[in-house]
Design a protein around this motif. Structure first.
Motif, PDB file in Angstrom:
ATOM      1  N   ARG A 118       4.547  -7.803  14.941  1.00  0.00           N
ATOM      2  CA  ARG A 118       3.557  -6.805  14.506  1.00  0.00           C
ATOM      3  C   ARG A 118       3.210  -7.019  13.035  1.00  0.00           C
ATOM      4  O   ARG A 118       2.046  -6.949  12.642  1.00  0.00           O
ATOM      5  CB  ARG A 118       4.114  -5.399  14.720  1.00  0.00           C
ATOM      6  CG  ARG A 118       3.144  -4.326  14.368  1.00  0.00           C
ATOM      7  CD  ARG A 118       3.638  -2.973  14.810  1.00  0.00           C
ATOM      8  NE  ARG A 118       2.677  -1.958  14.426  1.00  0.00           N
ATOM      9  CZ  ARG A 118       2.999  -0.766  13.960  1.00  0.00           C
ATOM     10  NH1 ARG A 118       4.269  -0.430  13.870  1.00  0.00           N
ATOM     11  NH2 ARG A 118       2.079   0.100  13.622  1.00  0.00           N
ATOM     12  N   MET A 167      -0.404  -7.909  11.443  1.00  0.00           N
ATOM     13  CA  MET A 167      -1.019  -7.108  10.382  1.00  0.00           C
ATOM     14  C   MET A 167      -1.433  -7.997   9.209  1.00  0.00           C
ATOM     15  O   MET A 167      -2.503  -7.812   8.626  1.00  0.00           O
ATOM     16  CB  MET A 167      -0.059  -5.988   9.923  1.00  0.00           C
ATOM     17  CG  MET A 167       0.116  -4.882  10.942  1.00  0.00           C
ATOM     18  SD  MET A 167       1.295  -3.619  10.411  1.00  0.00           S
ATOM     19  CE  MET A 167       0.387  -2.848   9.077  1.00  0.00           C
ATOM     20  N   GLU A 185       1.230  -1.413   3.090  1.00  0.00           N
ATOM     21  CA  GLU A 185       0.960  -0.961   4.457  1.00  0.00           C
ATOM     22  C   GLU A 185       1.929  -1.623   5.448  1.00  0.00           C
ATOM     23  O   GLU A 185       2.451  -0.967   6.354  1.00  0.00           O
ATOM     24  CB  GLU A 185      -0.490  -1.292   4.831  1.00  0.00           C
ATOM     25  CG  GLU A 185      -0.906  -0.761   6.175  1.00  0.00           C
ATOM     26  CD  GLU A 185      -2.358  -1.104   6.497  1.00  0.00           C
ATOM     27  OE1 GLU A 185      -2.789  -0.734   7.608  1.00  0.00           O
ATOM     28  OE2 GLU A 185      -3.036  -1.753   5.681  1.00  0.00           O
ATOM     29  N   ARG A 244       5.383  -0.044   5.053  1.00  0.00           N
ATOM     30  CA  ARG A 244       5.412   1.312   5.600  1.00  0.00           C
ATOM     31  C   ARG A 244       5.364   1.306   7.139  1.00  0.00           C
ATOM     32  O   ARG A 244       6.175   1.949   7.794  1.00  0.00           O
ATOM     33  CB  ARG A 244       4.241   2.118   5.028  1.00  0.00           C
ATOM     34  CG  ARG A 244       4.222   3.565   5.430  1.00  0.00           C
ATOM     35  CD  ARG A 244       3.063   4.359   4.814  1.00  0.00           C
ATOM     36  NE  ARG A 244       1.758   3.814   5.195  1.00  0.00           N
ATOM     37  CZ  ARG A 244       0.935   3.138   4.381  1.00  0.00           C
ATOM     38  NH1 ARG A 244       1.266   2.928   3.121  1.00  0.00           N
ATOM     39  NH2 ARG A 244      -0.221   2.675   4.815  1.00  0.00           N
ATOM     40  N   GLU A 245       4.442   0.554   7.711  1.00  0.00           N
ATOM     41  CA  GLU A 245       4.242   0.567   9.160  1.00  0.00           C
ATOM     42  C   GLU A 245       5.364  -0.142   9.934  1.00  0.00           C
ATOM     43  O   GLU A 245       5.734   0.289  11.006  1.00  0.00           O
ATOM     44  CB  GLU A 245       2.902  -0.084   9.520  1.00  0.00           C
ATOM     45  CG  GLU A 245       1.695   0.702   9.086  1.00  0.00           C
ATOM     46  CD  GLU A 245       1.550   2.016   9.829  1.00  0.00           C
ATOM     47  OE1 GLU A 245       1.861   2.060  11.039  1.00  0.00           O
ATOM     48  OE2 GLU A 245       1.138   3.001   9.190  1.00  0.00           O
ATOM     49  N   CYS A 246       5.877  -1.211   9.373  1.00  0.00           N
ATOM     50  CA  CYS A 246       6.875  -2.003  10.099  1.00  0.00           C
ATOM     51  C   CYS A 246       8.297  -1.736   9.626  1.00  0.00           C
ATOM     52  O   CYS A 246       9.252  -2.303  10.167  1.00  0.00           O
ATOM     53  CB  CYS A 246       6.564  -3.500   9.954  1.00  0.00           C
ATOM     54  SG  CYS A 246       4.970  -3.943  10.662  1.00  0.00           S
TER      55      CYS A 246
END
Length: 133
Positions: A96, A100, A109, A112-114
């Motif tokens: 992922r 990204m 980002e 934070r997201e992963c």
């Protein structure tokens, strides 16, 4: 007497012609023998070439079979690798994150997201830049 000399001359002329025919016949026989020898040599070369082509064909078939086996093994390994990629939960996170990065997400980002440490996210970004260059 004239008749005898004409007769002698005609016999002589006949013998000369007969000699020329014999010489010409001998040349033709010799030429025929040479052509027959050339034909035998050519047939022998053709036989050798045919056996070499047969050997090459056999080798090519063997190589083809081995290539097919290698391609099948490669396909199996690729499928196995694909399955393993989705079995490991950490691999999903990294997959992922790579996706990204490819889509142009910024460093914060991705972190934070992963939920990746900053060093790992920076490494992924760095590797992606090297791939793109």
């Amino acid at each position: 007497m004239l008749l005898y000399s004409l007769f002698g001359a005609s016999i002589l002329l006949g013998l000369v012609c007969l000699g020329l025919v014999v010489v010409n016949n001998n040349k033709q026989v010799e030429a025929l023998n040479n052509k027959q020898q050339q034909l035998r040599d050519t047939q022998q070369q053709l036989s050798i070439l045919r056996s070499e082509v047969a050997e090459m064909r056999t080798g090519m078939l063997s190589i083809g079979k081995r290539l097919v086996a290698v391609e099948e093994k490669n396909h199996e390994l690729a499928q196995l690798q694909e399955v393993q990629k989705y079995d490991d939960p950490n691999a999903k996170i990294y997959s992922r994150a790579v996706k990204m990065v490819e889509l142009g997400a910024d460093l914060d980002e991705i972190i934070r997201e992963c939920e990746l440490p900053r060093a790992e996210a920076e490494l992924l970004m760095s590797l992606h830049k090297q791939k793109g260059a």
